[in-house]
Every structure is written in structure tokens, then in C-alpha cells.
Enzyme design. Structure first.
Site, PDB file in Angstrom:
ATOM      1  N   CYS A 223       2.544   2.939  -2.035  1.00 24.23           N
ATOM      2  CA  CYS A 223       2.698   1.342  -1.952  1.00 24.23           C
ATOM      3  C   CYS A 223       2.168   0.572  -0.569  1.00 24.23           C
ATOM      4  O   CYS A 223       1.423  -0.132  -0.516  1.00 24.23           O
ATOM      5  CB  CYS A 223       3.785   0.806  -2.764  1.00 24.23           C
ATOM      6  SG  CYS A 223       4.278   0.960  -4.315  1.00 24.23           S
TER       7      CYS A 223
ATOM      8  N   GLU B 110      10.026  -4.216  -6.242  1.00 18.71           N
ATOM      9  CA  GLU B 110       9.343  -3.437  -5.347  1.00 18.71           C
ATOM     10  C   GLU B 110       8.174  -2.977  -5.996  1.00 18.71           C
ATOM     11  O   GLU B 110       8.232  -2.055  -6.662  1.00 18.71           O
ATOM     12  CB  GLU B 110      10.024  -2.327  -4.598  1.00 18.71           C
ATOM     13  CG  GLU B 110       9.366  -2.044  -3.102  1.00 18.71           C
ATOM     14  CD  GLU B 110       8.244  -0.981  -3.199  1.00 18.71           C
ATOM     15  OE1 GLU B 110       6.914  -1.525  -3.474  1.00 18.71           O
ATOM     16  OE2 GLU B 110       8.545   0.210  -3.035  1.00 18.71           O
TER      17      GLU B 110
END
Length: 454
Positions: A262, A228
Site C-alpha cells: 500500500c 487502512e
């Protein structure tokens, strides 16, 4: 080797810790290997009871954990407490749902009996970031524990006390020795751990640079990995958007956690017909974010996690301005602060600028003006990242049609992108691969075995 931990709000060293020796790492690897068979053999009910106890310990020690989060990486007190509760709820969710996720799946074939069963694989090595120092860990740990795996954590170097508190609440919740431990190690040591035959897989949340290194190492060892990585999420505002709702969401998505998320909205792609009105309201609302002590509940903009991260963001902002972007708000480090950066907004952002091409991992927003809906979609997809994206319109059917065409792992209509334990989470393109959370996440680190009885 000793590492100093600096409070980003004060610039003062608040903690020092030692890296593990090779002997310390070996002890933890051996303990994980020894603990795995017995942990995997426990029933889902037993593992679920421990996970619920861990949830209780998170709530019991939330004051200590919040203090560590705020001191180590600068998170606002309220945001930290919300993160801790989210972790407790994730533990309870997997305790409740793992039995359904892991039950054998019968497949109708010509055999007497054929089915798929899910088996734990062993020790999973987790390399986790500082921006959500508790949640990022538990969104991996909760499904891993229920799957019957054991885990070792290399946390970001600036949040060691957060890592130790996670270990403490797990042990206080009744997790057996060896099922989970913390490795205070550097990157070279981490590479050695990943190569160890007792480690079966790795999960990383972090930068693209870290992802490339870890994925290459895992690939060389033929070990499963989930990555990720970064994101530069599009926030697409169509001409019929509800401006009050849209602007409030834009400010929250971009400036919560000091923009160090993010899946935060980073590229605000606005149709010309509504652009001036959106920008005016966006600047006014963002300007109300108050920088200050993250322990003070009146503060609405925290410091960035480190001074070097603040300096990197400032360079991206200044380089974008030099290439033609218009500064509407902020744009200079907070005077007298160690790592403070104000809410910053750049308008007229175009290709070739850092604000267009790169991830701005801090409280800086890029406004990209487009002529119509078709151009908005093209610009939204004109990025190497593919984590998330959102569309804002009073026509949900129209919004859903655009969301389906966004090249990303999560597309939201009239809501900001978030990680939700009920939904799979992960990216595409250079934002990584694999999924966390929901049923998909618990299956990532399991042997999905076919059993066929003729």
C-alpha cells in the site's frame, strides 16, 4: 465449504481448508467474551511477559512461517524472514513501552483530582490482507494485547496457514485460550461477526471496496473502526536530488514485495530538469530485478500473489499505453509463469490513464513529468488517495517544506515510506482513517475515560 490454496510460483494447489461452521464461529465468539475480563485484569507486566514469549516463538518458528508465506502468497524468502523479525521486535517494543502509553494522564483543573485513564474495550475483530500476512496482523495484535483487549482474526482467504501459525505462536507463547483466535470465514460470515454484540470494534487493512463495506457495517452498529486502505504514493524527485541514492530507493520502494504494498511509491513525479537522467538510471536499475522462484535467494522479483491480480495489473498497464503512456520496461506477463509480472515502467503518464488515477498494486511504476517544484506538489496531491509520500532533494529544509504540504498520513524526506512501530501509521482521503502503531495506535481501541473528583 473447501477453499483451495494455489502456490503463485507454481500454479499448483498446495493446501485445502474448510470454512468454519456457524457453530465454530459461535464457539470462538463465546470464548473471546469469556476470556476478556481475566485478560484485562492482568497486569501490564504479565501481559508484557507473554508478548516477549510470543516474540521468541516467532523467531523459533521463523522457518515454518517463512515457508507458509512464500508458498501461499509468493513472498521472497529474505523478505519473509525480515517481516517475521519485524513482528518479533514490535511485540518487544509494546512490552517495553505500553506502561508509558497507558499511564493515567493527570489534568490540572479546579477539581481535587482529574485525569484521563485508558481502559480496554473488549473483543476487536481484525480483517487483514495477504500482502504482509504476518506483519499486518502483529502491528494490530501487539498493541491490542498490551491494551488488555481480546481479538478475532479473519485473514485473507489465500493465507490460511499463515493465520494458523500466528495462532500457534501466540498459544505457544502462553496466551490464554480465548484471548485470540482465527476465523476461517467468508465475507458474509464476517459481516455477521461484526454485527455480533460481543464484538466491540473492527480494524481492516485492505481495498477501498472492502473498507466501504466494513465501515458501513460498523457504522450501522455504532462500532469503532480503523481503516487502512489503498494508496498511490507520490515519489517526488526535485532537480537537486542525489540520483544514485534516489534511484536505488525508487527501485526498492516500487518493486519489493513484487510491488504489492500500500505504501510503495507508485507515482514518480520528476521535475523536467532531471527527468531524462532519472528515467535512464531507473530503467537500468529496475531491469536488473530477476524474476524466479521466491525460495531461491538469487531471485529479486517474486510472482504476484494470484493470477487474477496479475491480469488486473496488466490490463491497467495496457489501458494506460492505449491512452498515450510510453512503455519503457516490461509490460507483458512473464512467459510460462502462473502469476509472474516483470518490473514495468510507464513514462509520460497523464490524467485519465489508469496509471495516473488508480492504484497499481504490482510491479509497475508510473513516471509523471512536471515543469517545476510547484507543479510537482500539485500533481502529488492530485489523487483521491492519501496514505504516504516522499520527497527527494539534497536540501532537507526544502524537502521538509514540501513534505508538510503533501496531503497524506506519512511524508518522508530522502527516505522511502515505511511503517515503523515507533511512529503512527495511517492515511487520509480514500486511504482510510484511524492510526496504528506507536502511542496513537494503542489508544484507538480503548475507552479514553475522564475521571473528575470534585
Amino acid at each position: 465449504m473447501t477453499t483451495d490454496i494455489i502456490n503463485p510460483a507454481t500454479g499448483q494447489v498446495t493446501y485445502r481448508h474448510e470454512l468454519l461452521t456457524a457453530e465454530g464461529v459461535e464457539q470462538r465468539l463465546a470464548a473471546a467474551a469469556e476470556a476478556f475480563p481475566a485478560w484485562a485484569a492482568r497486569s501490564l507486566q504479565e501481559r508484557g511477559a507473554i508478548l516477549r514469549a510470543i516474540a521468541g516463538q516467532l523467531r523459533r518458528r521463523k522457518g515454518d512461517i517463512q515457508q507458509a508465506m512464500t508458498t501461499e502468497m509468493g513472498k521472497l524468502k529474505g523478505e519473509a524472514l525480515g517481516e517475521i523479525e519485524k513482528c518479533a521486535e514490535a511485540c518487544e517494543f509494546y512490552a517495553d513501552h505500553a506502561a508509558d502509553y497507558l499511564k493515567p494522564q493527570l489534568i490540572d483543573t479546579e477539581a481535587q483530582r482529574s485525569y484521563v485513564r485508558y481502559e480496554p474495550i473488549g473483543c476487536v475483530f481484525a480483517v487483514m490482507p495477504w500482502n504482509f500476512p504476518i506483519w499486518q496482523v502483529f502491528r494490530f495484535l501487539a498493541p491490542a494485547f498490551m491494551a488488555g483487549n481480546v481479538a478475532l482474526l479473519k485473514h485473507a482467504s489465500n493465507v490460511p496457514q499463515c493465520a494458523d501459525l500466528i495462532l500457534a505462536v501466540c498459544r505457544d507463547g502462553g496466551l490464554p485460550e480465548g484471548v485470540f483466535d482465527v476465523l476461517h470465514i467468508d465475507n458474509d460470515q464476517a459481516a455477521e461477526v461484526l454485527r455480533d454484540k460481543r464484538v466491540k470494534a473492527v480494524t481492516l487493512t485492505g481495498s477501498e471496496r472492502a473498507g466501504r463495506s466494513i465501515a458501513a457495517n460498523a457504522g450501522d452498529q455504532l462500532k469503532k473502526c480503523v481503516m487502512e486502505l489503498g494508496g498511490s504514493d507520490a515519489f517526488v524527485v526535485l532537480a537537486d536530488a542525489d540520483l544514485e541514492k534516489t534511484v536505488a530507493a525508487a527501485v526498492k520502494s516500487r518493486f519489493d514485495n513484487s510491488g504489492q504494498t500500500c505504501i510503495a511509491a507508485k507515482r514518480f513525479i520528476v521535475v523536467d530538469a532531471i527527468a531524462d537522467a532519472f528515467v535512464e538510471k531507473f530503467v537500468a536499475a529496475a531491469g536488473k530485478r530477476v524474476y524466479g522462484d521466491p525460495q531461491d535467494e538469487t531471485t529479486t522479483l517474486a510472482p504476484m500473489a494470484r493470477a487474477d491480480l496479475r491480469d488486473e495489473l496488466h490490463k491497467q498497464v495496457q489501458d494506460s499505453i492505449a491512452k498515450g503512456a510510453t512503455l519503457l520496461l516490461g509490460g507483458e506477463p512473464v512467459a510460462g509463469s502462473h502469476a509472474g509480472y516483470p518490473a514495468t515502467i510507464l513514462d509520460n503518464v497523464t490524467p485519465g490513464m489508469p496509471a495516473y488515477d488508480e492504484e497499481l498494486f504490482g510491479p509497475a511504476a508510473a513516471i509523471l513529468r512536471v515543469s517545476d517544484e510547484a507543479e510537482a506538489l500539485r500533481v502529488a496531491n492530485d489523487t483521491s488517495f492519501g496514505l504516504g509520500g516522499s520527497v527527494w532533494t539534497t536540501d532537507p529544509v526544502r524537502g521538509e517544506a514540501i513534505a508538510q504540504q503533501l496531503e497524506c498520513g506519512a511524508a518522508f524526506v530522502n527516505a522511502i515510506v515505511k511503517s515503523d512501530v515507533r511512529l503512527p501509521f495511517g492515511g487520509s482521503k480514500r486511504s482510510g482513517f484511524g492510526r496504528e502503531l506507536a502511542e496513537h495506535g494503542i489508544h484507538e481501541f480503548m475507552n479514553i475515560k475522564t475521571v473528575y473528583v470534585a
